[in-house]
Design a protein around this motif. Structure first.
Motif, mmCIF file in Angstrom:
data_model
loop_
_atom_site.group_PDB
_atom_site.id
_atom_site.type_symbol
_atom_site.label_atom_id
_atom_site.label_comp_id
_atom_site.label_asym_id
_atom_site.label_seq_id
_atom_site.Cartn_x
_atom_site.Cartn_y
_atom_site.Cartn_z
ATOM 1 N N VAL A 79 -44.264 -1.337 -0.263
ATOM 2 C CA VAL A 79 -42.854 -1.667 -0.252
ATOM 3 C C VAL A 79 -42.590 -2.408 1.060
ATOM 4 N N THR A 80 -41.977 -3.566 0.977
ATOM 5 C CA THR A 80 -41.730 -4.358 2.158
ATOM 6 C C THR A 80 -40.318 -4.913 2.134
ATOM 7 N N GLU A 81 -39.827 -5.231 3.312
ATOM 8 C CA GLU A 81 -38.478 -5.800 3.398
ATOM 9 C C GLU A 81 -38.537 -7.304 3.188
ATOM 10 N N LYS A 82 -37.518 -7.818 2.563
ATOM 11 C CA LYS A 82 -37.399 -9.261 2.347
ATOM 12 C C LYS A 82 -37.579 -9.988 3.678
ATOM 13 N N GLY A 83 -38.412 -11.027 3.644
ATOM 14 C CA GLY A 83 -38.648 -11.825 4.836
ATOM 15 C C GLY A 83 -39.910 -11.454 5.604
ATOM 16 N N LYS A 84 -40.473 -10.280 5.296
ATOM 17 C CA LYS A 84 -41.704 -9.860 5.958
ATOM 18 C C LYS A 84 -42.909 -10.500 5.284
ATOM 19 N N ASP A 85 -44.016 -10.557 6.022
ATOM 20 C CA ASP A 85 -45.279 -11.037 5.463
ATOM 21 C C ASP A 85 -46.094 -9.840 4.962
ATOM 22 N N THR B 12 -43.381 -4.230 -3.952
ATOM 23 C CA THR B 12 -41.931 -4.174 -4.144
ATOM 24 C C THR B 12 -41.262 -4.738 -2.899
ATOM 25 N N VAL B 13 -40.441 -5.750 -3.086
ATOM 26 C CA VAL B 13 -39.716 -6.365 -1.974
ATOM 27 C C VAL B 13 -38.252 -5.938 -2.070
#
Lengths: 117, 114
Positions: free
Chosen positions: A12-18, A115-116
């Motif tokens: 799970v990552t935040e929008k804008g992260k690589d 999942t973003v």
């Protein structure tokens, strides 16, 4: 190894992260593939490696997506500046060698579920 | 461009019964191969059966068989004596002989009822 191994299993990552997704193919398999499976969709081809070269990267959806393979083995798929539409299962597969008509079976890993948010 | 269409998003079958999953494809190639893959909840795609277009005889693998209609560009999968372990997503896929990649349909979710 015994099968195609992928990591992480879930991310799970935040929008804008690589993000980086890793694939370890079956030992001795020269061909490696990345596919993307969005919810309710079939598999979408992203890129194909023969050894360390990528003769076909026509499926990469944008320049935010890149992939490399080193030592004819491990491959990394990198997605920069992730967007919500990047949320999907990313499947890696490998084959001993050759094209479809060679008869060699493609073996898939269990995928990395991205999942973003 | 080649396309693969699976018109049944979901199917169900009673245990021990027979079910047929449909697949149609579109291509102008003469040298191609067709596949059915199974994807259980573990997400790993497993090859069920393969058919070479140049072969007239339909492929069979134990309880799994195909009905390959080349002129109609149809490639259906028949599962006989369905078992609970057959429950999964099933994907039809197409590949040309000289290509390295496969084109997949959107899948059919098969439920097996006890």
């Amino acid at each position: 190894g015994a099968g195609v191994s992928q990591s992480p299993s879930n991310k799970v990552t935040e929008k804008g992260k690589d993000v980086e997704l890793r694939c370890d193919p079956i030992s001795g398999h020269t061909a490696l593939y990345w596919y993307r499976q969005s919810l309710g969709q079939g598999l979408e081809f992203l890129i194909y490696f023969q050894g360390n070269s990528a003769p076909d990267k026509s499926g990469l959806p944008s320049d935010r997506f890149s992939a490399e393979r080193t030592g004819g083995s491990v491959s990394t798929l990198t997605i920069q500046r992730t967007q919500q539409e990047d949320s999907a299962v990313y499947l890696c597969a490998s084959r001993k060698r050759g094209v479809v008509s060679s008869g060699n079976t493609i073996y898939f890993g269990e995928g990395s579920w991205l999942t973003v948010v | 461009a080649q396309t693969v269409t699976q018109s049944q998003p979901e199917m169900s079958v009673q245990e021990a019964e027979t079910v047929t999953l449909s697949c149609t494809y579109d291509t102008s190639e003469s040298d191609y191969y067709l596949f059915w893959y199974k994807q259980p909840p573990s997400r790993q795609m497993i090859l069920v059966i393969r058919q070479e277009a140049y072969k007239q005889q339909n492929a069979t693998e134990n309880r799994f068989s195909v009905n390959f209609q080349k002129a109609a560009k149809s490639f259906s999968l028949k599962i006989s004596d369905s078992q609970l372990g057959d429950a999964a997503m099933y994907f039809c896929a197409f590949g040309t002989g000289g290509s390295e990649k496969l084109v997949f349909g959107k899948g059919t979710k098969l439920t097996v009822n006890p």
